[in-house]
Scaffold this active site. Structure first.
Site, PDB file in Angstrom:
ATOM      1  N   LYS A  46       0.843  -1.211   0.000  1.00 42.81           N
ATOM      2  CA  LYS A  46       0.000   0.000   0.000  1.00 42.81           C
ATOM      3  C   LYS A  46       0.864   1.241   0.000  1.00 42.81           C
ATOM      4  CE  LYS A  46      -1.836   1.578   4.042  1.00 42.81           C
ATOM      5  NZ  LYS A  46      -1.558   3.003   4.339  1.00 42.81           N
ATOM      6  N   ASN A  47       1.867   1.297   0.888  1.00 44.17           N
ATOM      7  CA  ASN A  47       2.612   2.541   1.069  1.00 44.17           C
ATOM      8  C   ASN A  47       3.629   2.801  -0.028  1.00 44.17           C
ATOM      9  OD1 ASN A  47       1.008   3.009   3.228  1.00 44.17           O
ATOM     10  ND2 ASN A  47       2.504   2.365   4.762  1.00 44.17           N
ATOM     11  N   CYS A  89      -5.144  11.929  12.392  1.00 47.08           N
ATOM     12  CA  CYS A  89      -5.902  10.684  12.522  1.00 47.08           C
ATOM     13  C   CYS A  89      -5.571  10.097  13.898  1.00 47.08           C
ATOM     14  CB  CYS A  89      -5.575   9.729  11.399  1.00 47.08           C
ATOM     15  SG  CYS A  89      -4.031   8.938  11.635  1.00 47.08           S
ATOM     16  N   ARG A 132      -0.022  14.749  13.280  1.00 46.85           N
ATOM     17  CA  ARG A 132       0.809  14.327  12.138  1.00 46.85           C
ATOM     18  C   ARG A 132       1.160  15.570  11.320  1.00 46.85           C
ATOM     19  NH1 ARG A 132      -1.582   8.895   9.684  1.00 46.85           N
ATOM     20  NH2 ARG A 132       0.519   8.695   8.824  1.00 46.85           N
ATOM     21  N   ILE A 160       3.206  18.425   9.025  1.00 49.88           N
ATOM     22  CA  ILE A 160       3.923  18.298   7.738  1.00 49.88           C
ATOM     23  C   ILE A 160       4.986  19.389   7.615  1.00 49.88           C
ATOM     24  CG2 ILE A 160       2.070  17.135   6.445  1.00 49.88           C
ATOM     25  CD1 ILE A 160       1.372  19.931   5.299  1.00 49.88           C
ATOM     26  N   ASP A 161       5.475  19.852   8.774  1.00 45.67           N
ATOM     27  CA  ASP A 161       6.484  20.931   8.754  1.00 45.67           C
ATOM     28  C   ASP A 161       7.740  20.550   7.971  1.00 45.67           C
ATOM     29  OD1 ASP A 161       6.669  19.130  11.101  1.00 45.67           O
ATOM     30  OD2 ASP A 161       8.537  20.204  11.446  1.00 45.67           O
ATOM     31  N   ASP A 165       3.749   0.263  12.297  1.00 42.30           N
ATOM     32  CA  ASP A 165       2.467  -0.210  11.773  1.00 42.30           C
ATOM     33  C   ASP A 165       2.102  -1.591  12.302  1.00 42.30           C
ATOM     34  OD1 ASP A 165       2.830   1.328   8.490  1.00 42.30           O
ATOM     35  OD2 ASP A 165       2.233   2.116  10.434  1.00 42.30           O
ATOM     36  N   ARG A 205      -8.953  -0.290   3.966  1.00 39.28           N
ATOM     37  CA  ARG A 205      -8.053   0.730   3.395  1.00 39.28           C
ATOM     38  C   ARG A 205      -6.705   0.107   3.035  1.00 39.28           C
ATOM     39  NH1 ARG A 205      -6.945   4.893   7.467  1.00 39.28           N
ATOM     40  NH2 ARG A 205      -5.498   5.460   5.817  1.00 39.28           N
TER      41      ARG A 205
END
Ligand code: EPZ
Length: 429
Positions: free
Chosen positions: A22-23, A117, A122, A124-125, A305, A397
């Site tokens: 997936k990733n 989530c 989370r 995103i800097d 994960d 997902r």
């Protein structure tokens, strides 16, 4: 709302074939937007996050032809724009990768601020720090990130935090920047290497993926490519941990064992037999599980994960175990649900202490996120009685056909569609 019903107690036996990662797919699909010719991707997992990403790049103007469940062809017709549809982007965090690929393609990108989530904040800097270093202007307003750059110019970027997403995003943007970009303190996950291989197949010049330093020499034009996505190490690890929990013997096929070394080592430490062959791993557990300390780290450490699933396994091991989550601030959403099933877990910040060995009991529980949902599936496989897992759409997902795969290994599991009765097929009642 999807529900899954499980009856625990069966050992898992048989063979399971792992799908594409997936990733890796979620990083490679935005990169398809750079191609000027046809792209063919094999081993694309048929999961909802990938379907959402396909709808996004189709909406941006790419023509997609499905040549089988896991093979897709992409024809980069005239791309319509640099602002992907808000309603779709909001569904998946990986849509943040569109910033890098649209900046590279158009020099502009307007993408909604990705939602948080259940893993804690989370930010995103690091992504934005990198884009700015390449010369992009960044303005966040009305929930949108507006990026614009007359021209992207190579830079030397040192990430403060090892971030998979920031590494992916800056590889995408730097691939089209003028001159050389050096990325330091990058993520080394196999999915990063897979993206670099795909970009290089299209004509990019990227070296060092999989190490601490990635060097990118920007190019003006990207051709087409044909690429097979690597196997999903997290799906593979999910099945390895599942059979370790239930007992039995399962061959996990179609994998790259090197990507699972941390998982293999931990399972062996816990008394599980793991036999590594070139493209498959045989996992067998007949005796008692041994308690252990589990610490997550960026690759090649134990993957965050699989931490929720590791916690289920530790709950089944007689004695005290400790889980330390070093990657995310809030990745213990599954603990409350496991406690409903009788698990004895105490959380202090990033540490969870497990008093393992008490048998779990089936209960109505809810999936709070993708991997927490997978952990509750495994808990339901070992719990006494029936477990009704709601919000199971989180699981779809990231896992293709997970119920069918587990049922083929002997699990008593059934997906409930609206209006279905809760009894399992073949259930003794
Ligand atoms: C990717 O998320 C994966 N998602 C996650 O998998 C995975 O858990 C994670 O990497 C870690 O391996 C995809 O690949 C689509 P990060 P990502 O940036 O990129 C902090 C799954 O279940 N950080 O590596 O969002 C961040 O808060 C999902 O398949 C910053 O501080 O993760 C976290 O603590 C869940 N600033 C740490 O870095 C930033 O700019 C690692 O996050 C970016 C990240």
């Amino acid at each position: 709302m999807h529900k899954i019903i499980l009856h625990g107690g069966n050992k898992l036996r048989g063979r399971v074939k792992i799908n594409g990662a997936k990733n890796a797919a979620l990083a490679i699909l935005p990169a398809v937007l750079l191609a000027s010719e046809k792209v063919t991707l094999h081993n694309v997992p048929d999961i909802t996050d990938v379907r959402t990403m396909l709808r996004i790049i189709e909406d941006l103007g790419t023509t997609i032809r499905r040549r089988g469940r896991n093979t897709l062809e992409f024809y980069p017709s005239s791309l319509r724009g640099y602002a992907p549809p808000y309603n779709l982007v909001q569904k998946i965090r990986a849509s943040s990768y569109l910033m890098g690929s649209l900046l590279a393609r158009f020099g502009k990108a307007t993408v909604p601020v990705p939602g948080g989530c259940d893993l804690g904040p989370r930010p995103i800097d690091q992504h934005l720090k990198g884009f700015t270093a390449l010369g992009a202007d960044c303005l966040i307003e009305h929930g949108l990130i507006n990026l614009a750059s007359g021209k992207l110019t190579g830079a030397h970027i040192y990430f403060d935090v090892v971030s998979v997403g920031a590494t992916v995003n800056l590889m995408l943007a730097a691939a089209a920047a003028e001159g050389r970009t050096v990325l330091e303190n990058v993520a080394k996950e196999p999915e990063i290497v897979d993206l670099a291989n795909f970009l290089n197949a299209m004509g990019a010049v990227i070296k060092g993926a999989g190490t601490d330093v990635i060097k990118v020499d920007g190019v003006k034009e990207f051709g087409g490519a044909e690429h097979a996505i690597i196997p999903d190490r997290i799906e593979a690890g999910t099945f390895m941990l599942a059979v370790a929990a239930t007992g039995g013997e399962v061959i996990v096929g179609g994998v790259i064992p090197k990507h699972l070394e941390a998982v293999t080592a931990k399972l062996r430490e816990m008394g599980v037999e793991v036999e590594v062959e070139p493209e498959q791993i045989r996992v067998r557990r007949e005796g008692p599980l041994v308690p252990s300390a589990l610490k997550t780290f960026p690759y090649p450490g134990f993957p965050t994960d699989l931490q929720p699933l590791g916690m289920v396994l530790l709950a089944a091991a007689e004695g005290t175990s400790v889980v330390t989550e070093n990657v995310f601030d809030g990745r213990f959403g599954h603990v409350d649900e496991l406690e409903k099933m009788g698990a004895r877990i105490k959380v202090e910040g990033r540490i969870a202490v497990i008093d393992g060995g008490a048998p779990l009991s089936g209960a109505p529980v809810s999936a709070t996120d993708l991997r927490a949902g997978a952990a509750l599936l495994v808990a339901g496989l070992i719990a006494q009685g029936e477990t009704a897992l709601s919000d199971a759409e989180h699981i779809y997902r990231g896992y293709e056909n997970i119920e069918e795969k587990l049922a083929s290994l002997g699990a008593q599991i059934k997906r409930l569609r609206a209006g279905d009765s809760s009894s399992l097929a073949g259930d003794p009642g």
